[in-house]
Design a protein around this motif. Structure first.
Motif, PDB file in Angstrom:
ATOM      1  N   GLN A 279       4.189   3.451   8.342  1.00 30.60           N
ATOM      2  CA  GLN A 279       4.625   2.088   8.657  1.00 30.60           C
ATOM      3  C   GLN A 279       3.572   1.079   8.222  1.00 30.60           C
ATOM      4  N   PRO A 280       3.990  -0.122   7.815  1.00 32.28           N
ATOM      5  CA  PRO A 280       3.027  -1.132   7.353  1.00 32.28           C
ATOM      6  C   PRO A 280       2.338  -1.839   8.525  1.00 32.28           C
ATOM      7  N   ARG A 281       1.449  -1.113   9.190  1.00 31.11           N
ATOM      8  CA  ARG A 281       0.731  -1.652  10.350  1.00 31.11           C
ATOM      9  C   ARG A 281      -0.542  -0.851  10.569  1.00 31.11           C
TER      10      ARG A 281
ATOM     11  N   VAL B 260      -4.517   1.930   7.816  1.00 34.90           N
ATOM     12  CA  VAL B 260      -3.108   1.574   7.891  1.00 34.90           C
ATOM     13  C   VAL B 260      -2.316   2.844   8.186  1.00 34.90           C
TER      14      VAL B 260
ATOM     15  N   ASP C  67      -8.345  -2.976  11.955  1.00 39.00           N
ATOM     16  CA  ASP C  67      -7.579  -3.045  10.702  1.00 39.00           C
ATOM     17  C   ASP C  67      -8.189  -2.248   9.553  1.00 39.00           C
TER      18      ASP C  67
ATOM     19  N   LEU D  10      -5.161   3.646   3.539  1.00 32.38           N
ATOM     20  CA  LEU D  10      -3.929   4.244   4.012  1.00 32.38           C
ATOM     21  C   LEU D  10      -4.211   5.652   4.518  1.00 32.38           C
TER      22      LEU D  10
ATOM     23  N   GLN E 159      -8.963  -2.019   3.986  1.00 34.27           N
ATOM     24  CA  GLN E 159      -8.011  -1.100   4.582  1.00 34.27           C
ATOM     25  C   GLN E 159      -7.770   0.119   3.704  1.00 34.27           C
TER      26      GLN E 159
ATOM     27  N   MET F  47       0.826  -1.194   0.000  1.00 32.59           N
ATOM     28  CA  MET F  47       0.000   0.000   0.000  1.00 32.59           C
ATOM     29  C   MET F  47       0.868   1.254   0.000  1.00 32.59           C
ATOM     30  N   HIS F  48       1.928   1.214   0.768  1.00 32.30           N
ATOM     31  CA  HIS F  48       2.790   2.389   0.841  1.00 32.30           C
ATOM     32  C   HIS F  48       3.484   2.652  -0.491  1.00 32.30           C
TER      33      HIS F  48
ATOM     34  N   VAL G 131      -3.876  -1.442  -3.103  1.00 32.06           N
ATOM     35  CA  VAL G 131      -3.409  -2.782  -2.813  1.00 32.06           C
ATOM     36  C   VAL G 131      -3.168  -3.493  -4.136  1.00 32.06           C
TER      37      VAL G 131
END
Length: 120
Positions: free
Chosen positions: A47-49, A43, A40, A21, A19, A1-2, A8
């Protein structure tokens, strides 16, 4: 995503994937997200979380000293109960407590306004 500007890649998409971003900076319109009880849904912008309970609490203007009780997340019967079977116990996880809350600053302003009205 980033790496894909919030998109996605096709090979990672699922039917349930919802999700989004979060932006690193808000536009002129300010924040445009809704605090949610699903951990969830969003995001982290860098960071990927997903966001932590404390990060969501800060978005809702809870002070850092405020403590939430219970589990981070729950699901199924623990969350919804089963009234037909006589199970009325429900767990309200931390993300749900935050997602269901009125933002602290808004609650303060409404309370202040009501106190002024009642003082007349």
């Amino acid at each position: 995503m980033h790496a894909n500007g919030g998109d996605v890649p096709t090979e990672f998409k699922t039917k349930k994937f919802a999700q989004r971003l979060l932006p690193a900076r808000w536009g002129k319109g300010g924040p445009t997200i809704t605090a949610t009880s699903l951990a969830d849904d969003y995001v982290h912008f860098l960071q990927p979380r997903v966001l932590t309970v404390r990060e969501w609490a800060r978005l809702q203007m809870f002070p850092d000293w405020y403590q939430f009780e219970g589990k981070r997340t729950t699901g199924g019967l623990r969350r919804a109960g089963n009234p037909r079977a006589g199970v009325f116990d429900r767990e309200v996880p931390k993300y749900t407590q935050i997602g269901n809350a009125v933002p602290v600053g808004l609650a303060h302003q409404v309370g202040t306004h009501l106190a002024r009205l009642l003082a007349v």
